[in-house]
Write an enzyme that holds these catalytic residues in place. Structure first.
Site, PDB file in Angstrom:
ATOM      1  N   ASP A  74       0.813  -1.219   0.000  1.00 30.27           N
ATOM      2  CA  ASP A  74       0.000   0.000   0.000  1.00 30.27           C
ATOM      3  C   ASP A  74       0.849   1.272   0.000  1.00 30.27           C
ATOM      4  OD1 ASP A  74       0.988  -0.382   2.555  1.00 30.27           O
ATOM      5  OD2 ASP A  74      -0.951  -0.787   3.469  1.00 30.27           O
ATOM      6  N   ASP A 143      -7.251  -3.088  14.435  1.00 35.24           N
ATOM      7  CA  ASP A 143      -8.652  -3.407  14.113  1.00 35.24           C
ATOM      8  C   ASP A 143      -8.757  -4.617  13.172  1.00 35.24           C
ATOM      9  OD1 ASP A 143      -7.709  -2.358  11.744  1.00 35.24           O
ATOM     10  OD2 ASP A 143      -9.200  -0.755  11.586  1.00 35.24           O
ATOM     11  N   HIS A 145      -7.033  -5.007  10.306  1.00 32.12           N
ATOM     12  CA  HIS A 145      -6.812  -4.742   8.880  1.00 32.12           C
ATOM     13  C   HIS A 145      -5.475  -5.302   8.410  1.00 32.12           C
ATOM     14  CE1 HIS A 145      -4.776  -0.668   9.914  1.00 32.12           C
ATOM     15  NE2 HIS A 145      -3.878  -1.301   9.198  1.00 32.12           N
ATOM     16  N   GLU A 150      -9.621  -2.038   5.550  1.00 27.99           N
ATOM     17  CA  GLU A 150     -10.274  -1.767   6.824  1.00 27.99           C
ATOM     18  C   GLU A 150     -11.501  -2.663   7.006  1.00 27.99           C
ATOM     19  OE1 GLU A 150      -8.687  -0.177   8.848  1.00 27.99           O
ATOM     20  OE2 GLU A 150      -8.130   1.870   8.308  1.00 27.99           O
TER      21      GLU A 150
HETATM   22  C1  GLP Z   1      -0.377   0.174   8.599  1.00 29.85           C
HETATM   23  C2  GLP Z   1      -0.015  -0.656   7.373  1.00 29.85           C
HETATM   24  C3  GLP Z   1      -0.204  -2.139   7.631  1.00 29.85           C
HETATM   25  C4  GLP Z   1       0.467  -2.508   8.959  1.00 29.85           C
HETATM   26  C5  GLP Z   1      -0.154  -1.737  10.077  1.00 29.85           C
HETATM   27  C6  GLP Z   1       0.405  -2.091  11.439  1.00 29.85           C
HETATM   28  O1  GLP Z   1      -1.732   0.375   8.704  1.00 29.85           O
HETATM   29  N1  GLP Z   1      -0.798  -0.297   6.224  1.00 29.85           N
HETATM   30  O2  GLP Z   1       0.353  -2.886   6.556  1.00 29.85           O
HETATM   31  O3  GLP Z   1       0.333  -3.904   9.180  1.00 29.85           O
HETATM   32  O4  GLP Z   1       0.094  -0.360   9.824  1.00 29.85           O
HETATM   33  O5  GLP Z   1       1.601  -1.416  11.665  1.00 29.85           O
HETATM   34  P1  GLP Z   1       2.588  -1.694  12.855  1.00 29.85           P
HETATM   35  O6  GLP Z   1       3.368  -2.907  12.450  1.00 29.85           O
HETATM   36  O7  GLP Z   1       3.434  -0.470  12.939  1.00 29.85           O
HETATM   37  O8  GLP Z   1       1.776  -1.943  14.067  1.00 29.85           O
END
Ligand code: GLP
Length: 263
Positions: A74, A143, A145, A150
């Site tokens: 993304d 959440d 995702h 989402e």
């Molecule tokens: C963002 C990214 C996800 C990632 C999430 C959790 O939303 N788009 O791909 O898994 O953050 O991030 P973290 O690993 O910093 O908790």
């Protein structure tokens, strides 16, 4: 789903490195030009330990990314690729500039142009042209995702623009000067895109992910917990530290199953 419970985040990184290198095999040895691989990559804090392990092994000459192509999950909309908070910058700083991957074979959704629908369609086509993703690395949002899919995301969704929830924007605000700077939309691979990967490695660490992990692994399959679709994937491995695994009701079973696993 294969569930691997580790003691610490460091062990998660190590285990993820070992599993990914074993799975990709010859494609990371660069000895055979025919042996190539397509990686699906993630941003966020969670995969950083795995990337450090890959970087170290690449520097030591144990693995090579010369025959690899990568597609990131993304990118935020509304900030340029050159922005310090963009996922383009994140990947360059935390992985690509440290390894021997060909920059021309690293792809991240393009959100700079006017036509994001076209950009999304092009991204899907590029993944297909590359032969599909062999191994998709995933983190998880609090959440549930994955990518930026989402709650409520269609299980068959392709790459497209998604609006971020307030919770995701709050979770990610730590990387921005304030929550007002966190973009409201992102271009993300869809759940359908992610499910098309041949193998999936989902990593989660910390207590803040425990509920999302419980819902993903042991809850009903529901669009309200997008990662729960991974229960349908034939080759999904979830690597957790003790805190992220702490709400799993069958934790003893997973530990036992892993101990008795036939190689
Ligand atoms: C963002 C990214 C996800 C990632 C999430 C959790 O939303 N788009 O791909 O898994 O953050 O991030 P973290 O690993 O910093 O908790």
């Amino acid at each position: 789903m294969r569930i691997i419970v580790c003691e610490s985040a460091e062990e998660v990184a190590l285990k993820a490195a070992v599993e990914s290198i074993e799975y990709l095999g010859e494609a990371l040895s660069a000895t055979n030009p025919e042996a190539t691989c397509v990686l699906g990559l993630a941003t966020g804090s969670t995969p950083l330990g795995l990337y450090r392990e890959w970087i170290e092994r690449n520097r030591a000459g144990e693995i090579s990314f010369r025959n690899a192509t990568s597609f990131n999950l993304d990118e935020y909309c509304g900030i340029p690729a050159s922005d310090p908070q963009s996922y383009h910058t994140f990947m360059h700083e935390n992985l690509f500039r440290h390894i021997d991957i060909d920059p021309a074979k690293t792809f991240i959704p393009v959100t700079d142009g006017d036509d994001l629908t076209q950009s999304a369609e092009r991204y899907e086509a590029m993944i297909e042209e590359a032969g599909g993703i062999d191994l998709q690395i995933l983190g998880i949002g609090s959440d549930g995702h994955i990518g930026f899919n989402e709650p409520g995301s269609s299980f068959s969704s392709p790459t497209r623009v998604k609006t971020l929830t307030k919770r995701t924007r709050e979770d990610n605000a730590r990387f921005f000067p304030s929550i007002d700077h966190v973009p409201r939309t992102a271009l993300t691979m869809g759940l359908g895109t992610i499910m098309s990967a041949r193998a999936i490695l989902l990593l989660a660490t910390g207590k803040g992910k425990a509920k999302a992990i419980r819902d993903t692994v042991e809850g009903p399959i529901t669009a309200m917990v997008p990662a729960s679709i991974l229960q349908f994937h034939p080759y999904a491995t979830v690597i957790l530290d003790a805190a992220a695994a702490s709400e799993l009701s069958l934790i003893d079973y997973y530990v036992d199953a892993e101990r008795n696993r036939q190689r």
